[in-house]
Structures are given as C-alpha cells and as structure tokens.
Design a protein around this motif. Structure first.
Motif, mmCIF file in Angstrom:
data_model
loop_
_atom_site.group_PDB
_atom_site.id
_atom_site.type_symbol
_atom_site.label_atom_id
_atom_site.label_comp_id
_atom_site.label_asym_id
_atom_site.label_seq_id
_atom_site.Cartn_x
_atom_site.Cartn_y
_atom_site.Cartn_z
ATOM 1 N N TRP A 1 26.719 44.763 96.318
ATOM 2 C CA TRP A 1 25.658 45.768 96.425
ATOM 3 C C TRP A 1 25.581 46.613 95.160
ATOM 4 O O TRP A 1 24.491 47.021 94.751
ATOM 5 C CB TRP A 1 25.877 46.633 97.661
ATOM 6 N N ALA A 2 26.693 46.876 94.523
ATOM 7 C CA ALA A 2 26.685 47.621 93.262
ATOM 8 C C ALA A 2 25.965 46.810 92.188
ATOM 9 O O ALA A 2 25.178 47.359 91.405
ATOM 10 C CB ALA A 2 28.107 47.946 92.825
ATOM 11 N N GLY B 1 29.651 42.380 100.139
ATOM 12 C CA GLY B 1 30.550 43.534 100.097
ATOM 13 C C GLY B 1 30.081 44.542 99.072
ATOM 14 O O GLY B 1 28.991 44.441 98.508
ATOM 15 N N LYS B 2 30.939 45.506 98.804
ATOM 16 C CA LYS B 2 30.586 46.610 97.914
ATOM 17 C C LYS B 2 30.266 46.159 96.484
ATOM 18 O O LYS B 2 29.273 46.617 95.910
ATOM 19 C CB LYS B 2 31.709 47.647 97.913
#
Length: 76
Positions: free
Chosen positions: A29-30, A25-26
């Motif tokens: 990836w961050a 999820g986000k």
C-alpha cells in the motif's frame, strides 16, 4: 520539461513492476501511494507544459495583431 516527464514516467514503470511483485500488506500500500503521487506529478507537469505552450501561442497571436494594427515606423 519533457525530461522531467520522461524521468517520472520511468519511475512510474519501475514502481508498477515493484508493486506487482509485492505481497498484500503495508509495503504494497505504501508503494501504491507512491505510485499515485508519481501519476499526479506527471499529470500536473503535462497540464503545466500544455498551459505554457498555449500562453506562448496566444502571446504570438497578440503580437501579430498589435503589429498589424500599429506597424512600427522606420526612421532613417
């Protein structure tokens, strides 16, 4: 410079452990983007450190050659 590299390498290890524990999820990836930035920073610092060492060596060689060809004249 080696202290900064050590700190960044430790941060890299911490981020890799954090990344391993995250779900897809986000946030994952961050974290992966942060990890890539840290890896780039480490590589840049290592390249800079290597360039500084090479510059010091070439400066020493230049000074040795210059003093060999034109030795200083002692005045008493």
């Amino acid at each position: 410079m080696s202290k900064a590299i050590e700190v960044l390498e430790h941060a890299e290890v911490v981020l890799m452990k954090k990344l391993r524990g995250l779900r897809d999820g986000k946030p994952k990836w961050a974290c992966a983007d942060e990890l890539m930035e840290v890896k780039h920073a480490i590589s840049l610092l290592k390249q800079f450190d290597k360039a500084v060492v090479e510059a010091q060596v070439s400066e020493d060689v230049y000074l040795q050659e210059a003093l060999t060809l034109n030795p200083p004249i002692a005045q008493a």
